[in-house]
Design an enzyme around this catalytic site. Sequence first.
Site, PDB file in Angstrom:
ATOM      1  N   ASP A  17      23.983  22.238 -20.450  1.00 15.88           N
ATOM      2  CA  ASP A  17      25.435  22.106 -20.838  1.00 15.88           C
ATOM      3  C   ASP A  17      26.147  23.546 -20.917  1.00 15.88           C
ATOM      4  OD1 ASP A  17      28.125  21.266 -21.450  1.00 15.88           O
ATOM      5  OD2 ASP A  17      27.546  21.786 -23.550  1.00 15.88           O
ATOM      6  N   ASP A  19      29.618  25.114 -22.146  1.00 15.22           N
ATOM      7  CA  ASP A  19      30.502  25.393 -23.449  1.00 15.22           C
ATOM      8  C   ASP A  19      29.764  24.402 -24.786  1.00 15.22           C
ATOM      9  OD1 ASP A  19      33.012  26.643 -22.511  1.00 15.22           O
ATOM     10  OD2 ASP A  19      32.913  25.005 -21.218  1.00 15.22           O
ATOM     11  N   ASP A 195      25.757  20.033 -26.395  1.00 11.46           N
ATOM     12  CA  ASP A 195      26.012  20.030 -27.936  1.00 11.46           C
ATOM     13  C   ASP A 195      27.218  19.001 -28.667  1.00 11.46           C
ATOM     14  OD1 ASP A 195      28.981  21.842 -28.152  1.00 11.46           O
ATOM     15  OD2 ASP A 195      28.212  21.286 -26.344  1.00 11.46           O
TER      16      ASP A 195
END
Length: 252
Positions: A17, A19, A195
Amino acid sequence: MNLPPPLDPARHALFLDFDGTLVELVDRPEDVHIPPHAVDRLAAIQIGCDGAFALLSGRRIADLDHFLSPMRFVAAGVHGLERREDPRGEVVPLAGPAGLDAIRLVLSIGVTEEPRLRLEDKGTGLVIHYRGFPDLAPAARELVTRAVQDEPGFSVMEGDNIVEVHLAGMDKGKALAAFMTHEPFVGRVPIYIGDDTTDEFGFAAVKALDGISIKVGDGPSEADFRLACVDSVHRWLGVEPVSGEGSMKEAS
């Protein structure tokens, strides 16, 4: 904290991922920054994995290219609604923006009425941001729900200070599973690091393939392993801090 095993470039395929994983979350998505030496390390990992390296993000692939220049890499953008299966290939959209026109109009009116909300138009996806104004979470949800109403074929997802809508039928997990059927990914053990709630699809796909799922930060997750923060991800990747800096975090 259940720390993940080290990366083995000879047998792993690495999916990341962006961000909240490679860069810190900031109020304005365009203000993120990743240090050049971190980009160099990612490029070295890509080479070490014989190209079995990909970014899976809610962002457009063009945005990822901007922040990670001069790297070129396999990627899925807008949660899989954009794909680039070859680092030097073209970005292929799996859906066009016209299908979101009616929803786009309602959201545009909504953010005019409440200017603290911000609309991000990804073409194949629309995002309402409320970062910096947590009290607006219910208003953001209500606006997107009102815009979508009972329209079939759309998916609404909530993430970190965002509510997003796009055409249904695609997510990061499906994109990851598709990449794993092609060279140079096929036959490798996948690792996925993310996240947010939208990364749970990636964790599920990795676990179905007997891979390694790594959640960044706190909160409930189906991931088997944890890393505390973006700095921890960088350390796990082998990114060394710049001399004189004690942290990989950048000021936004």
